[in-house]
Motif scaffolding. Structure first.
Motif, PDB file in Angstrom:
ATOM      1  N   ARG A 115      28.773  45.381  43.927  1.00  0.00           N
ATOM      2  CA  ARG A 115      28.975  44.530  45.096  1.00  0.00           C
ATOM      3  C   ARG A 115      28.244  43.215  44.885  1.00  0.00           C
ATOM      4  NH1 ARG A 115      26.876  43.621  50.397  1.00  0.00           N
ATOM      5  NH2 ARG A 115      28.582  43.317  51.891  1.00  0.00           N
ATOM      6  N   ASN A 161      36.034  40.969  44.447  1.00  0.00           N
ATOM      7  CA  ASN A 161      35.306  41.549  45.575  1.00  0.00           C
ATOM      8  C   ASN A 161      35.876  42.924  45.892  1.00  0.00           C
ATOM      9  OD1 ASN A 161      37.446  41.275  47.795  1.00  0.00           O
ATOM     10  ND2 ASN A 161      37.322  39.179  47.023  1.00  0.00           N
ATOM     11  N   PRO A 180      37.027  44.497  48.656  1.00  0.00           N
ATOM     12  CA  PRO A 180      38.311  44.645  49.352  1.00  0.00           C
ATOM     13  C   PRO A 180      39.511  44.430  48.433  1.00  0.00           C
ATOM     14  CG  PRO A 180      36.776  43.447  50.738  1.00  0.00           C
ATOM     15  CD  PRO A 180      36.120  43.579  49.384  1.00  0.00           C
ATOM     16  N   GLU A 196      33.918  47.936  53.019  1.00  0.00           N
ATOM     17  CA  GLU A 196      34.811  47.047  52.281  1.00  0.00           C
ATOM     18  C   GLU A 196      35.817  47.841  51.449  1.00  0.00           C
ATOM     19  OE1 GLU A 196      32.190  44.580  50.059  1.00  0.00           O
ATOM     20  OE2 GLU A 196      31.538  43.413  51.807  1.00  0.00           O
ATOM     21  N   LEU A 233      38.931  49.376  53.224  1.00  0.00           N
ATOM     22  CA  LEU A 233      40.052  48.509  53.581  1.00  0.00           C
ATOM     23  C   LEU A 233      41.280  48.807  52.728  1.00  0.00           C
ATOM     24  CD1 LEU A 233      38.157  45.116  54.020  1.00  0.00           C
ATOM     25  CD2 LEU A 233      39.028  46.629  55.822  1.00  0.00           C
TER      26      LEU A 233
END
Length: 254
Positions: free
Chosen positions: A138, A149, A151, A175, A178
């Motif tokens: 992350r 990233n 997501p 995240e 998602l």
């Protein structure tokens, strides 16, 4: 005299490679990543070898130790945790050695992501489930490039291993959910292959809370994906009806 970047493995002293252990036994100078390398591995070093813990050193200080040792004709091992090619910060060291005209060699090691898969007794690449493994972290003080990233990566729904994010599990799992969804299987592996290894199982929706309740805040990997549970297809490789260069498949049907 050549400098050797050696992967120490994930923690178990027996998971260093045969070549890595031999080089460690022969070394005059060992510079090791003290914050992560299991100190038990240092028992392979000779009693007279000079040992330096790089946890508190800068790149310049590490290079100064290497330059001095090489100028004295000493054999140097730069000992990194896991496999040095993953989050090992070795590229800047290698580039510096090249500019100094100091030869070096990289000796791969067993990465902690492989040890984590062994801990949960699962295969990352299951037929019909996932044929891709994402190794990532992350964003933090070290940012990740655009498009990497969590997501965005989660939308691939590939098998995933998250490094260096134990303290941000709540944000990381939110995240990842998602793309994967909250019900996707997840596991936290603390100190994979160490004597104190622990595995926490759950889903993306609850693994952060479970990990927090277990008191795990660092030195842990997050595994995510359907490879952790559920159905998969039998591999073609060992299917009696599948032909390849080493075996002719049996005919099926009447």
């Amino acid at each position: 005299m050549k400098v050797y970047f050696v992967g120490a493995g994930p923690g178990d002293p027996e998971l260093i490679t045969v070549k890595g252990r031999r080089l460690l036994e022969e070394a005059d100078v060992v510079i090791y990543a003290g914050s992560l390398v299991n100190p038990e591995i240092l028992k392979y070093a000779r009693p007279e070898a000079r040992l330096y813990n790089s946890a508190s050193l800068t790149l310049e200080e590490v290079l100064a130790i290497i330059r001095e040792a090489v100028s004295e004709g000493k054999r140097v091992v730069r000992l990194h945790t896991g496999d040095p090619s993953l989050y090992g910060a070795i590229q800047e060291q290698m580039d510096a050695l090249e500019s100094l005209g100091i030869p070096y060699e990289i000796v791969p090691g067993v990465s902690s992501f492989a040890a984590a898969a062994a801990a949960v007794k699962r295969e990352f690449t299951l037929p019909g489930v996932s044929q891709t493994v994402i190794l990532t972290r992350r964003t933090g003080r070290t940012p990740v490039p655009a498009g990497e990233n969590l997501p965005d990566l989660s939308r691939h729904r590939a098998s995933l291993c998250l490094f260096l994010s134990s303290r941000d599990l709540e944000a990381a799992t939110a995240e990842l959910a998602l793309g994967y969804g909250n019900e996707t299987p997840a596991a936290v592996v603390y100190k994979a292959s160490w004597p104190e290894e622990r595995v926490i199982y759950g889903t993306l929706g609850n693994i952060a809370a479970k990990s927090r309740e277990a008191g795990i805040e660092r030195t842990a990997l997050l595994l995510v994906g359907d490879f952790l549970s559920g159905p998969y297809r039998r591999s073609c490789l060992y299917n009696p009806n599948f032909s390849h260069g080493y075996r002719k498949g049996e005919k099926s049907g009447g």
